[in-house]
Structure formats: C-alpha cells, structure tokens
Design a protein around this motif. Structure first.
Motif, PDB file in Angstrom:
ATOM      1  N   LEU A   1       0.841  -1.208   0.000  1.00 51.38           N
ATOM      2  CA  LEU A   1       0.000   0.000   0.000  1.00 51.38           C
ATOM      3  C   LEU A   1       0.875   1.257   0.000  1.00 51.38           C
ATOM      4  N   LEU A   2       1.936   1.203   0.792  1.00 54.73           N
ATOM      5  CA  LEU A   2       2.865   2.336   0.825  1.00 54.73           C
ATOM      6  C   LEU A   2       3.473   2.541  -0.559  1.00 54.73           C
ATOM      7  N   MET A   3       3.899   1.434  -1.180  1.00 60.22           N
ATOM      8  CA  MET A   3       4.539   1.520  -2.498  1.00 60.22           C
ATOM      9  C   MET A   3       3.611   2.171  -3.512  1.00 60.22           C
ATOM     10  N   ARG A   4       2.356   1.723  -3.530  1.00 59.97           N
ATOM     11  CA  ARG A   4       1.409   2.241  -4.531  1.00 59.97           C
ATOM     12  C   ARG A   4       1.185   3.747  -4.342  1.00 59.97           C
ATOM     13  N   ASP A   5       1.176   4.166  -3.107  1.00 60.80           N
ATOM     14  CA  ASP A   5       0.983   5.578  -2.825  1.00 60.80           C
ATOM     15  C   ASP A   5       2.218   6.388  -3.285  1.00 60.80           C
ATOM     16  N   LEU A   6       3.400   5.898  -2.913  1.00 62.32           N
ATOM     17  CA  LEU A   6       4.632   6.583  -3.336  1.00 62.32           C
ATOM     18  C   LEU A   6       4.734   6.599  -4.856  1.00 62.32           C
ATOM     19  N   TRP A   7       4.269   5.506  -5.462  1.00 65.83           N
ATOM     20  CA  TRP A   7       4.347   5.359  -6.921  1.00 65.83           C
ATOM     21  C   TRP A   7       3.550   6.457  -7.623  1.00 65.83           C
ATOM     22  N   ASN A   8       2.302   6.639  -7.179  1.00 64.50           N
ATOM     23  CA  ASN A   8       1.456   7.639  -7.838  1.00 64.50           C
ATOM     24  C   ASN A   8       2.085   9.024  -7.779  1.00 64.50           C
ATOM     25  N   LYS A   9       2.698   9.314  -6.643  1.00 64.68           N
ATOM     26  CA  LYS A   9       3.361  10.621  -6.506  1.00 64.68           C
ATOM     27  C   LYS A   9       4.573  10.689  -7.430  1.00 64.68           C
ATOM     28  N   ARG A  10       5.314   9.593  -7.498  1.00 62.57           N
ATOM     29  CA  ARG A  10       6.554   9.593  -8.289  1.00 62.57           C
ATOM     30  C   ARG A  10       6.265   9.696  -9.791  1.00 62.57           C
ATOM     31  N   VAL A  11       5.170   9.104 -10.243  1.00 61.07           N
ATOM     32  CA  VAL A  11       4.824   9.206 -11.672  1.00 61.07           C
ATOM     33  C   VAL A  11       4.663  10.681 -12.037  1.00 61.07           C
ATOM     34  N   LEU A  12       3.968  11.432 -11.198  1.00 62.53           N
ATOM     35  CA  LEU A  12       3.742  12.853 -11.478  1.00 62.53           C
ATOM     36  C   LEU A  12       5.044  13.648 -11.433  1.00 62.53           C
ATOM     37  N   SER A  13       5.868  13.360 -10.400  1.00 60.91           N
ATOM     38  CA  SER A  13       7.107  14.156 -10.293  1.00 60.91           C
ATOM     39  C   SER A  13       8.079  13.782 -11.415  1.00 60.91           C
ATOM     40  N   SER A  14       8.050  12.531 -11.878  1.00 57.79           N
ATOM     41  CA  SER A  14       8.941  12.129 -12.981  1.00 57.79           C
ATOM     42  C   SER A  14       8.513  12.794 -14.287  1.00 57.79           C
ATOM     43  N   LEU A  15       7.204  12.887 -14.479  1.00 57.73           N
ATOM     44  CA  LEU A  15       6.695  13.543 -15.684  1.00 57.73           C
ATOM     45  C   LEU A  15       7.156  15.004 -15.683  1.00 57.73           C
ATOM     46  N   ASP A  16       7.011  15.629 -14.548  1.00 56.87           N
ATOM     47  CA  ASP A  16       7.394  17.024 -14.412  1.00 56.87           C
ATOM     48  C   ASP A  16       8.908  17.217 -14.648  1.00 56.87           C
ATOM     49  N   ALA A  17       9.698  16.382 -13.950  1.00 59.44           N
ATOM     50  CA  ALA A  17      11.163  16.545 -14.040  1.00 59.44           C
ATOM     51  C   ALA A  17      11.676  16.279 -15.453  1.00 59.44           C
ATOM     52  N   THR A  18      11.181  15.235 -16.102  1.00 55.29           N
ATOM     53  CA  THR A  18      11.709  14.899 -17.437  1.00 55.29           C
ATOM     54  C   THR A  18      11.231  15.917 -18.477  1.00 55.29           C
ATOM     55  N   THR A  19      10.000  16.417 -18.311  1.00 55.55           N
ATOM     56  CA  THR A  19       9.508  17.435 -19.248  1.00 55.55           C
ATOM     57  C   THR A  19      10.375  18.693 -19.147  1.00 55.55           C
ATOM     58  N   LYS A  20      10.661  19.068 -17.887  1.00 61.07           N
ATOM     59  CA  LYS A  20      11.490  20.279 -17.683  1.00 61.07           C
ATOM     60  C   LYS A  20      12.873  20.108 -18.282  1.00 61.07           C
ATOM     61  N   GLN A  21      13.328  18.860 -18.368  1.00 62.81           N
ATOM     62  CA  GLN A  21      14.686  18.640 -18.912  1.00 62.81           C
ATOM     63  C   GLN A  21      14.653  18.221 -20.375  1.00 62.81           C
ATOM     64  N   GLY A  22      13.550  18.497 -21.048  1.00 62.02           N
ATOM     65  CA  GLY A  22      13.539  18.373 -22.498  1.00 62.02           C
ATOM     66  C   GLY A  22      12.872  17.154 -23.098  1.00 62.02           C
ATOM     67  N   ALA A  23      12.295  16.269 -22.264  1.00 59.86           N
ATOM     68  CA  ALA A  23      11.607  15.101 -22.847  1.00 59.86           C
ATOM     69  C   ALA A  23      10.322  15.561 -23.542  1.00 59.86           C
ATOM     70  N   ILE A  24      10.031  14.916 -24.680  1.00 57.67           N
ATOM     71  CA  ILE A  24       8.844  15.289 -25.464  1.00 57.67           C
ATOM     72  C   ILE A  24       7.884  14.106 -25.461  1.00 57.67           C
ATOM     73  N   PHE A  25       6.646  14.358 -25.089  1.00 58.71           N
ATOM     74  CA  PHE A  25       5.666  13.279 -24.980  1.00 58.71           C
ATOM     75  C   PHE A  25       4.644  13.374 -26.104  1.00 58.71           C
ATOM     76  N   VAL A  26       4.560  12.317 -26.925  1.00 63.89           N
ATOM     77  CA  VAL A  26       3.541  12.253 -27.987  1.00 63.89           C
ATOM     78  C   VAL A  26       2.597  11.133 -27.613  1.00 63.89           C
ATOM     79  N   LYS A  27       1.308  11.460 -27.519  1.00 65.72           N
ATOM     80  CA  LYS A  27       0.348  10.455 -27.061  1.00 65.72           C
ATOM     81  C   LYS A  27      -0.145   9.578 -28.217  1.00 65.72           C
TER      82      LYS A  27
END
Ligand code: GTR
Length: 322
Positions: A262-288
């Motif tokens: 349960l702890l992992m799943r909670d940390l995971w959801n937060k980390r997905v958002l922060s990873s999206l933010d961090a990689t976008t800021k550093q130039g990653a381009i997302f095409v859906k």
C-alpha cells in the motif's frame, strides 16, 4: 530471594532469550536506487519484519541490482540463495509460465483495474502459481504503464518499424516488439543507458519513474505514450525461507508485505507525477498514442496464443470482462 539465586535466574532467562531469538540475517534483492518507491517500500517491509519478530529476522535491502541482474536474481530466489526480492512480472514470468498473461499488451486498463484483480481471486491464483515455482508473494507492487521512448522522434506506430528496441529478458516482450516489425534487444536494466548512448539500440520501453531514475530521458527524449503494458511487480519471499517460518511469523510477514504494497502504490502515484514534471522540464517530449487499435491488431497472434491455451483462457476472460 537469595542474591546468587536471583542472578542465576536472570542468566537463565538471558540464555533462553538469546537461544530462542538467535538472529537470522536475510538478503533482499532490489534493482532500484535509493529513494525509488520500490526501495522505500522494501525498507519499510524490512523494518516491520525486524520489529514483529523482535529482531529474530533482520532484513538487509541490497539495492541497485548489486546482487546480480534480474534474470539471475529470479533464479537465486527460486533456489533460496537470496531470501526476498522485488521483481517485475516480465522477468519473473520466464521462471513461472503460469503468470505470463500478466504481461500481455493492453490487458489492464490502468493500475486500478490491475489491482482490482490482483487483490482478489485472480491474485490468489497467480500467487499459487508462483508459490509452486518457489516464490511466495507477500505484496503486489505497481510497475505502472510502460511506453516506448526513442532517440529520434516517434509520431506513429509505423515509426517503430525497423527500430532496435531494448526489452527485458522476457518472452512476451520479445514477441510484442517483433509483432511491431521492430528488432528486440534483450539487455540488463543497468546496460540500457549505455546502449542508447552508443546507438546499440534506438529505443527502449519503461514506466515514467524508471525513465527518469535511469537517466534514459537524457538520451531518448522522444516518448511515445503507448502505455502498452500495465505491469505488476511482486515482493516475494523464497519458499526455502517460508518453510522456516512458524504460523505466526508467516502471518506477520504477510501483513508487513501487504502494508508495504500500500505504501509503495501511494509513493508510486506521486513519483509518476514528479517524474513527468522533471523529465519534461529537462527536455523530454511526450507524444500520445491517439488510437491503440492499430497496435492492438498487430498483437493478434499473442492474444490468440493465450486465448487458445485452456490454462490461461479463463484468466484472460475474467480480466477482459471486468
Ligand atoms: C522497471 C522494473 C524493473 C526492471 C526494469 C527493466 O520498470 O521496475 O524491475 O524490470 O523496468 O526494464 O529492466
């Protein structure tokens, strides 16, 4: 009470205590770095196991794959050479064919859909399969949605054709990439960054937290958000260790595993958002990926294989129906 008699009693008690609580050190394998959701949840599991067994079992978490890469660690756990590990369903299913279906592309809609099944009857069935192969599941962790990312821009499924794509050492992943008309290159996790840098592969595929933690985003900036596999991961204990635990210890280890999940799943959801933010800021381009159907159609032979197998047909129908 006579002082020397009291002393003896105390000594006897101390000896009995140390004899019944002889410490056993347990080794836990983990592929991820410090701070990663899996690592943090495993540390919490380790601490809880130490506390509930009053120090009888002391779990040490070896992170960053220092005890070996994942396919090797899967075998080590099966043979009881390590005691605890957290594996992704891809490499794990090569040792346990009964859970292969969990890697099928576009099977689960999202993590909520996946856990609805894994926390229920189907999860028990997969856990029974795993146990008979040497792996006792104590918690289902989230491996998130995996997408492709490449050094060059990818704007359509057709752009993946002919590409060399790194995959995990896992049959379904290899087959999936072949069905896309690309060349699968199975490499250990730690070697992927170098392979991308040295043009040994054009693309890889993973979830956002791993895309960020490995630094793949620095080289393979073009993410094609396919979410082609919603991947479960499992915290597992060796059957060898499990056999040594008494009834109460087993219950305590299971409870610690469920809590860590349960702890992992909670940390995971937060980390997905922060990873999206961090990689976008550093130039990653997302095409859906707008329409998954062309990709799904290409996966036809894979679905056919598992739908016609009576051992997996029922599981698949249960997941697809609900
Ligand atoms: C990660 C997963 C690891 C490993 C890795 C890989 O998402 O958590 O266990 O399987 O992917 O691609 O090798």
């Amino acid at each position: 009470m006579h002082a020397s008699f009291k002393g003896l009693l105390c000594l006897g008690f101390a000896l009995a205590t140390s004899a019944s609580f002889a410490q056993t050190k347990l080794r836990a394998w983990n592929i991820h770095p410090e701070g990663y959701p899996v690592t943090e949840a495993m540390k919490s599991f380790a601490e809880d196991v130490g506390n509930v067994t009053k120090g009888k079992y002391q779990v040490e978490v070896f992170s960053n794959g220092t005890l070996g890469d994942q396919p090797k660690a899967v075998q080590m756990l099966k043979n009881g050479e390590i005691d605890i590990a957290e594996f992704s369903s891809g490499p794990l299913s090569d040792a346990v064919p009964g859970i292969k279906v969990l890697n099928l592309p576009f099977l689960f809609k999202d993590s909520a859909h996946m856990f609805k099944h894994l926390d229920g009857k189907l999860g028990e069935r997969f856990a029974a399969n795993l146990k008979s192969s040497g792996f006792v599941v104590v918690g289902w962790y989230d491996g998130g949605a995996r997408s492709f990312y490449c050094v060059k821009p990818i704007n359509s499924v057709a752009d993946l054709t002919g590409k060399k794509i790194r995959v995990q050492q896992s049959d379904i992943y290899i087959e999936m990439v072949k069905l896309l008309g690309a060349t699968p290159v199975a490499l250990p996790f730690k070697d992927v960054l170098g392979a991308l840098q040295q043009d040994q592969v054009d693309c890889a595929e993973n979830n956002l937290p791993s895309y960020e933690s490995t630094g793949h985003f620095k080289v393979a900036k073009n993410v094609y958000v396919t979410s082609h596999v919603i991947s479960p991961e499992a915290l597992v204990v060796s059957v060898k260790l499990w056999g040594k635990l008494d009834k109460d210890e087993k219950a305590a280890v299971m409870a610690a595993g469920a809590k860590s999940a349960l702890l992992m799943r909670d940390l995971w959801n937060k980390r997905v958002l922060s990873s999206l933010d961090a990689t976008t800021k550093q130039g990653a381009i997302f095409v859906k990926l707008r329409d998954a159907s062309p990709m799904v159609r290409r996966m036809g032979p894979l679905y056919g294989k598992y739908m016609t197998d009576p051992k997996t047909r029922e599981e698949l129908l249960t997941i697809v129906a609900d």
